[in-house]
Design a protein around this motif. Structure first.
Motif, PDB file in Angstrom:
ATOM      1  N   THR B  80       0.930  -1.349   0.050  1.00 25.72           N
ATOM      2  CA  THR B  80       0.112  -0.029   0.586  1.00 25.72           C
ATOM      3  C   THR B  80       0.729   1.126  -0.025  1.00 25.72           C
ATOM      4  O   THR B  80       1.474   1.358   0.956  1.00 25.72           O
ATOM      5  N   ASP B  83      -0.145   6.857  -0.640  1.00 25.46           N
ATOM      6  CA  ASP B  83      -1.855   7.866  -2.014  1.00 25.46           C
ATOM      7  C   ASP B  83      -2.301   7.111  -1.463  1.00 25.46           C
ATOM      8  O   ASP B  83      -3.976   7.293  -1.619  1.00 25.46           O
ATOM      9  N   THR B  85      -2.993   4.284  -2.756  1.00 24.38           N
ATOM     10  CA  THR B  85      -2.640   3.035  -4.350  1.00 24.38           C
ATOM     11  C   THR B  85      -2.534   1.163  -3.674  1.00 24.38           C
ATOM     12  O   THR B  85      -1.413   1.365  -2.779  1.00 24.38           O
ATOM     13  N   TYR B 102       4.666  12.363  -3.518  1.00 23.47           N
ATOM     14  CA  TYR B 102       3.019  12.474  -3.534  1.00 23.47           C
ATOM     15  C   TYR B 102       3.063  13.563  -2.098  1.00 23.47           C
ATOM     16  O   TYR B 102       4.000  14.004  -1.617  1.00 23.47           O
ATOM     17  N   VAL B 121      -3.794  -3.645  -9.068  1.00 19.94           N
ATOM     18  CA  VAL B 121      -4.125  -2.915  -8.682  1.00 19.94           C
ATOM     19  C   VAL B 121      -5.726  -1.941  -8.456  1.00 19.94           C
ATOM     20  O   VAL B 121      -6.692  -2.022  -9.331  1.00 19.94           O
ATOM     21  N   SER B 123      -5.935   2.088  -7.649  1.00 22.16           N
ATOM     22  CA  SER B 123      -5.399   2.746  -7.905  1.00 22.16           C
ATOM     23  C   SER B 123      -5.758   4.237  -6.901  1.00 22.16           C
ATOM     24  O   SER B 123      -6.411   3.943  -6.235  1.00 22.16           O
ATOM     25  N   GLY B 124      -5.024   5.256  -6.330  1.00 25.12           N
ATOM     26  CA  GLY B 124      -4.762   6.016  -4.450  1.00 25.12           C
ATOM     27  C   GLY B 124      -4.681   7.431  -5.593  1.00 25.12           C
ATOM     28  O   GLY B 124      -6.063   7.866  -6.716  1.00 25.12           O
ATOM     29  N   ALA B 127      -3.765   9.520  -9.131  1.00 23.43           N
ATOM     30  CA  ALA B 127      -4.849   8.887 -10.123  1.00 23.43           C
ATOM     31  C   ALA B 127      -5.779   9.578 -10.230  1.00 23.43           C
ATOM     32  O   ALA B 127      -6.127  10.461 -11.144  1.00 23.43           O
ATOM     33  N   MET B 134      -0.605   9.022 -13.343  1.00 30.12           N
ATOM     34  CA  MET B 134      -0.076   7.638 -12.850  1.00 30.12           C
ATOM     35  C   MET B 134      -0.021   6.911 -13.824  1.00 30.12           C
ATOM     36  O   MET B 134      -1.460   6.651 -15.024  1.00 30.12           O
ATOM     37  N   THR B 148     -10.003   3.251 -11.530  1.00 30.46           N
ATOM     38  CA  THR B 148      -9.498   2.196 -10.672  1.00 30.46           C
ATOM     39  C   THR B 148      -9.462   1.213 -10.131  1.00 30.46           C
ATOM     40  O   THR B 148      -7.564   1.363  -9.874  1.00 30.46           O
ATOM     41  N   GLU B 149      -9.530   0.314 -10.860  1.00 31.23           N
ATOM     42  CA  GLU B 149      -9.117  -0.947 -10.835  1.00 31.23           C
ATOM     43  C   GLU B 149      -9.122  -1.738 -11.780  1.00 31.23           C
ATOM     44  O   GLU B 149      -9.629  -1.816 -12.874  1.00 31.23           O
TER      45      GLU B 149
END
Lengths: 217, 159
Positions: B80, B83, B85, B102, B121, B123-124, B127, B134, B148-149
């Motif tokens: 992890t 941010d 992610t 970040y 992934v 994303s956090g 992104a 990202m 996101t995923e």
């Protein structure tokens, strides 16, 4: 002379027989096997729906060409001779190809929202109780870390709100440290009035914007 | 009744406090301010390569910009980032954290390269900050992550 001719005739017959045999063997042999299919050398990307069913988007670029994936299980293969191949994957395919990567995923970060009394760094009483839940979330995670982000409403200048939001975040951080969380695992930040929970015009007192968000990851 | 209630809440408080302390003890002092993130899950053999050195990855280990995560045939790892992610790699994978910048109040940047294997992934915040913030590279492609995923397999470069 005749004997010679007869002998040579026999030799010819033998040769013919051999030829027929050779052709027969050649015909009987199975055809050469088709070339083995090339090993899967394509890169593959598949967009997944989130836990709430929402999907994001990914722009896939190969050799200057771009394809945007933006629907659940939309996929693209790249590295197949420069021909990007958009297609549709299935949940089963993803499970079988990516089971190990997916099961190694860390727990999803969880965010708790604590509210403050206007112009102070004092919690509302309801928020005090939430802190216990934060501690439980911390205890249930591997190598837990926290981000403590302070926020304000839109009353006052950026500078005033940046300072106030950081003060709120630091107050929460200190409280967590007092509960036994190592300081190195907590990051306190002040977001000022950049990230309103309830959108308002500037200069509006809005209790739901005066908050600290604790994210446990 | 009042007293009973108070006692119960008191003991719950003590329990929670106890949990907190146990947690604190489990947090080995391996993390540092330079870290982009931390290892959260490990299965089988997993290494972190940093500056030519290779070390076994343990849960809680810090992960920094320029680190390479390597999983063995039986390995898998989950990280992890700061941010939020989430990155997790399956067996026989090589994942490079090429760039991690970040700051919650400034646009950041996250670039990773999967040269081999499989990666999942989520994303956090990076992104979300900007559309091109990202990116994930594979041997044949560059993925611009707008959320996101997703999952990625890198095979184009393997022998």
């Amino acid at each position: 002379m005749r004997a010679l001719a007869r002998r040579s005739g026999g030799r010819r017959l033998l040769l013919l027989l051999g030829l027929v045999l050779a052709v027969a063997v050649a015909c009987a042999a199975p055809p050469p096997p088709p070339p083995a299919p090339p090993p899967t050398r394509a890169d593959l990307v598949v967009l997944l729906p989130g836990p709430d069913g929402k999907v994001g988007a990914i722009a896939v670029q190969e050799d200057g060409r771009e394809t945007v994936l933006n629907t659940p299980y939309a996929s693209a293969r790249t590295g197949v001779g420069g021909q990007m191949e958009p297609s549709q994957a299935s949940a089963e395919e993803v499970r079988s190809l990516f089971a190990d990567a997916l099961s190694a995923a860390p727990p999803r970060p969880i965010t708790f929202v604590l509210y403050f009394i206007e112009a102070t760094d004092q919690f509302t009483p309801e928020s005090q109780a939430l802190v216990d839940q934060v501690m439980v979330a911390i205890a249930s995670r591997p190598a837990p870390e926290l981000t403590v982000a302070g926020h304000t409403d839109t009353v006052g200048t950026d500078q005033y709100n940046d300072a106030l939001s950081l003060r709120r975040a630091e107050r929460v951080r200190d409280m967590l440290i007092a509960r036994g969380i190592p300081p190195s695992s907590i990051r306190a930040i002040g977001r000022g009035k950049r990230e309103l929970r309830v959108p308002t015009a500037d200069g509006v007192a809005e209790p739901r914007n005066r908050r600290v968000e604790i994210t446990v990851r | 009744m009042q007293t009973g209630c108070r006692t119960r809440s008191r003991s719950r408080e003590m329990l929670v406090l106890g949990l907190g302390v146990v947690c604190a003890m489990l947090w080995a002092g391996q993390a540092s301010a330079q870290d982009a993130g931390r290892v959260k899950t490990v299965k089988g053999t997993v290494y972190i390569e940093r500056g030519g050195q290779r070390e076994l990855a343990l849960v809680g280990a810090g992960v920094r910009q320029a680190d390479t995560l390597v999983t063995g045939p039986d390995g898998a790892v989950g990280v992890t980032l700061a941010d939020d992610t989430l990155l997790s790699a399956g067996p026989n994978s090589v994942l490079v954290i090429e760039k991690f910048v970040y700051d919650a109040n400034q646009p950041g940047s996250l670039e990773t390269a999967l040269t081999k294997g499989t990666l999942a992934v989520v994303s956090g915040r990076i992104a979300k900050q900007a559309p091109d913030a990202m990116r994930v590279k594979t041997p044949a492609a560059i993925l611009g992550v707008r959320g996101t995923e997703f999952v990625v397999r890198a095979s184009a470069g393997s022998p």
